[in-house]
Write an enzyme that holds these catalytic residues in place. Structure first.
Site, PDB file in Angstrom:
ATOM      1  N   LYS A   1      -9.586  57.455 -60.977  1.00 54.73           N
ATOM      2  CA  LYS A   1      -8.361  57.272 -60.175  1.00 54.73           C
ATOM      3  C   LYS A   1      -7.286  58.235 -60.628  1.00 54.73           C
ATOM      4  O   LYS A   1      -7.328  58.753 -61.763  1.00 54.73           O
ATOM      5  CB  LYS A   1      -7.835  55.840 -60.276  1.00 54.73           C
ATOM      6  CG  LYS A   1      -7.449  55.346 -61.690  1.00 54.73           C
ATOM      7  CD  LYS A   1      -6.057  55.732 -62.155  1.00 54.73           C
ATOM      8  CE  LYS A   1      -5.760  55.225 -63.557  1.00 54.73           C
ATOM      9  NZ  LYS A   1      -4.739  55.924 -64.281  1.00 54.73           N
ATOM     10  N   LEU A  49      -7.517  59.002 -66.267  1.00 58.70           N
ATOM     11  CA  LEU A  49      -8.293  58.903 -65.022  1.00 58.70           C
ATOM     12  C   LEU A  49      -9.081  57.581 -64.946  1.00 58.70           C
ATOM     13  O   LEU A  49      -9.872  57.381 -64.016  1.00 58.70           O
ATOM     14  CB  LEU A  49      -9.263  60.090 -64.925  1.00 58.70           C
ATOM     15  CG  LEU A  49      -8.598  61.464 -64.835  1.00 58.70           C
ATOM     16  CD1 LEU A  49      -9.609  62.579 -65.086  1.00 58.70           C
ATOM     17  CD2 LEU A  49      -7.943  61.657 -63.465  1.00 58.70           C
ATOM     18  N   ASP A  82      -6.836  48.218 -66.076  1.00 64.95           N
ATOM     19  CA  ASP A  82      -7.205  49.007 -64.885  1.00 64.95           C
ATOM     20  C   ASP A  82      -8.530  48.561 -64.251  1.00 64.95           C
ATOM     21  O   ASP A  82      -8.903  49.065 -63.189  1.00 64.95           O
ATOM     22  CB  ASP A  82      -7.354  50.498 -65.250  1.00 64.95           C
ATOM     23  CG  ASP A  82      -6.018  51.185 -65.430  1.00 64.95           C
ATOM     24  OD1 ASP A  82      -5.004  50.664 -64.939  1.00 64.95           O
ATOM     25  OD2 ASP A  82      -5.996  52.262 -66.062  1.00 64.95           O
TER      26      ASP A  82
HETATM   27  O1  C5P Z   1      -5.308  46.806 -70.903  1.00 70.64           O
HETATM   28  P1  C5P Z   1      -5.770  47.957 -71.710  1.00 70.64           P
HETATM   29  O2  C5P Z   1      -6.813  47.569 -72.713  1.00 70.64           O
HETATM   30  O3  C5P Z   1      -6.190  49.115 -70.891  1.00 70.64           O
HETATM   31  O4  C5P Z   1      -4.532  48.433 -72.541  1.00 70.64           O
HETATM   32  C1  C5P Z   1      -4.637  49.279 -73.653  1.00 70.64           C
HETATM   33  C2  C5P Z   1      -3.323  49.283 -74.396  1.00 70.64           C
HETATM   34  O5  C5P Z   1      -2.309  49.928 -73.623  1.00 70.64           O
HETATM   35  C3  C5P Z   1      -2.747  47.910 -74.691  1.00 70.64           C
HETATM   36  O6  C5P Z   1      -3.242  47.403 -75.898  1.00 70.64           O
HETATM   37  C4  C5P Z   1      -1.264  48.179 -74.755  1.00 70.64           C
HETATM   38  O7  C5P Z   1      -0.929  48.740 -75.997  1.00 70.64           O
HETATM   39  C5  C5P Z   1      -1.070  49.260 -73.721  1.00 70.64           C
HETATM   40  N1  C5P Z   1      -0.672  48.733 -72.389  1.00 70.64           N
HETATM   41  C6  C5P Z   1       0.609  48.256 -72.208  1.00 70.64           C
HETATM   42  N2  C5P Z   1       0.977  47.780 -70.960  1.00 70.64           N
HETATM   43  C7  C5P Z   1       0.109  47.822 -69.923  1.00 70.64           C
HETATM   44  C8  C5P Z   1      -1.196  48.322 -70.100  1.00 70.64           C
HETATM   45  C9  C5P Z   1      -1.559  48.767 -71.355  1.00 70.64           C
HETATM   46  O8  C5P Z   1       1.428  48.236 -73.139  1.00 70.64           O
HETATM   47  N3  C5P Z   1       0.511  47.391 -68.721  1.00 70.64           N
END
Ligand code: C5P
Length: 312
Positions: free
Chosen positions: A13, A108, A145
């Site tokens: 994406k 991405l 995501d």
């Molecule tokens: O949800 P995901 O595992 O992809 O997120 C990875 C890291 O990115 C989280 O641990 C956080 O530190 C940060 N993050 C955030 N706010 C979001 C998505 C991700 O702070 N909306």
């Protein structure tokens, strides 16, 4: 006859716009973003482990064409397979073959795309027939995501990014992407954002209006990503890449996600080709430069890209 192997594509994406609107008690950030699938994908094949695998074989084995990809729970596809089997009380041994083309830690959503493809593949392989809403709930436990990657297309996402609403698909467009030879970790990019100054916020509503009206000027004028204020000062090359794309006639160029991939969007192939050729000449010896089209996997009545590009 029961299946022994299922292959699904996980699409990359781009963020057409990305805003961070606050911090949350759970440590995440509240975001407001518009995402779009492009014609670049990984292929995930989930197979039942061969009968001779033996009782000591791991429940989940990952094979990948690209070295350096984690083969354990650090890999979102691994997490997806484990969560799916836990939730569905499935006691099986599976092998995930991941054929990776999407650059890693690139903004991405490559890892999330693989997790989404794994969930879809397992739902078919084990004939569990879970509705998409249930897969999306599981996806949200794996990564912010992943729910979006399950459905793809043009979507408005809020919350952590896991609340996804499909909007009118983007009009056909060509994308030129430049992915440098380093990755940016998402948590690090959020940290940088927290101390960034003079952040310019996008007008997401105006962008959605532009998309709904198929108004190219309205779309390009409202594409913006707040992560640029966070990561451009640390990685000056990214700003150069963006400015080069604009100099070469791109109506709009920006960072996708938390970077470091920078892309430009064009409403016609000729201009996209011109910018692609320049960027390839200038950055191609070191960086990955790609030209793609947007991808609309499900809309029958919308104009499909006229000439799908190869997924090279
Ligand atoms: O949800 P995901 O595992 O992809 O997120 C990875 C890291 O990115 C989280 O641990 C956080 O530190 C940060 N993050 C955030 N706010 C979001 C998505 C991700 O702070 N909306």
């Amino acid at each position: 006859m029961s299946l022994i192997s299922v292959c699904q594509r996980g699409y990359a994406k781009i963020n057409l716009a990305l805003d961070i609107t606050g911090t949350r008690e759970d440590g995440y950030h509240e975001i407001d973003t518009v995402m779009q699938t492009i014609q670049l994908w990984d292929e995930v094949t989930v197979s039942l482990a061969p009968a001779g695998a033996g009782p000591d074989a791991p429940a989940i084995t990952i094979e990948c064409n690209r070295p350096g990809i984690p083969r354990d729970e650090r890999n979102l596809a691994y997490k997806a397979a484990r969560l799916f089997m836990e939730k569905q009380n499935i006691d099986a041994k599976v092998v995930l073959h991941i054929f990776k083309k999407i650059p890693v830690s690139a903004g991405l959503a490559g890892g999330s795309a693989d997790a989404a493809a794994t969930l879809r593949a397992m739902n078919i392989l084990f004939e569990t027939k879970l509705p998409m809403s249930r897969l999306m709930e599981m996806g949200a436990e794996i990564g912010s995501d992943v729910p979006y990657c399950l459905i793809g297309g043009t979507c408005h996402a809020t919350g952590r990014g896991e609340k996804v609403e499909r909007v009118r698909p983007m009009p056909p467009a060509w994308v030129v992407l430049v992915n440098p030879d380093f990755g940016i970790s998402t948590p690090r990019a959020y940290e940088l954002f927290d101390s960034a100054e003079n952040v310019k916020h996008p007008d997401i509503e105006a962008l959605l209006d532009g998309i709904a009206a198929r108004d190219w000027a309205g779309i390009s004028a409202n594409m913006q990503n707040v992560f640029e204020s966070a990561v451009f000062p640390e990685h000056k090359i990214l700003r150069h890449m963006r400015d080069d794309l604009l100099d070469k006639g791109a109506p709009v160029a920006l960072l996708t996600g938390s970077g470091p991939t920078v892309y430009a969007l064009f409403d016609n192939e000729k201009d996209a080709d011109k910018a692609f050729r320049f960027m390839k000449r200038f950055y191609g010896s070191r960086y990955t430069v790609m030209e793609r089209q947007l991808f609309f996997p499900w809309k029958k009545n919308d104009r499909f890209p006229v000439r799908p590009l190869n997924n090279k």
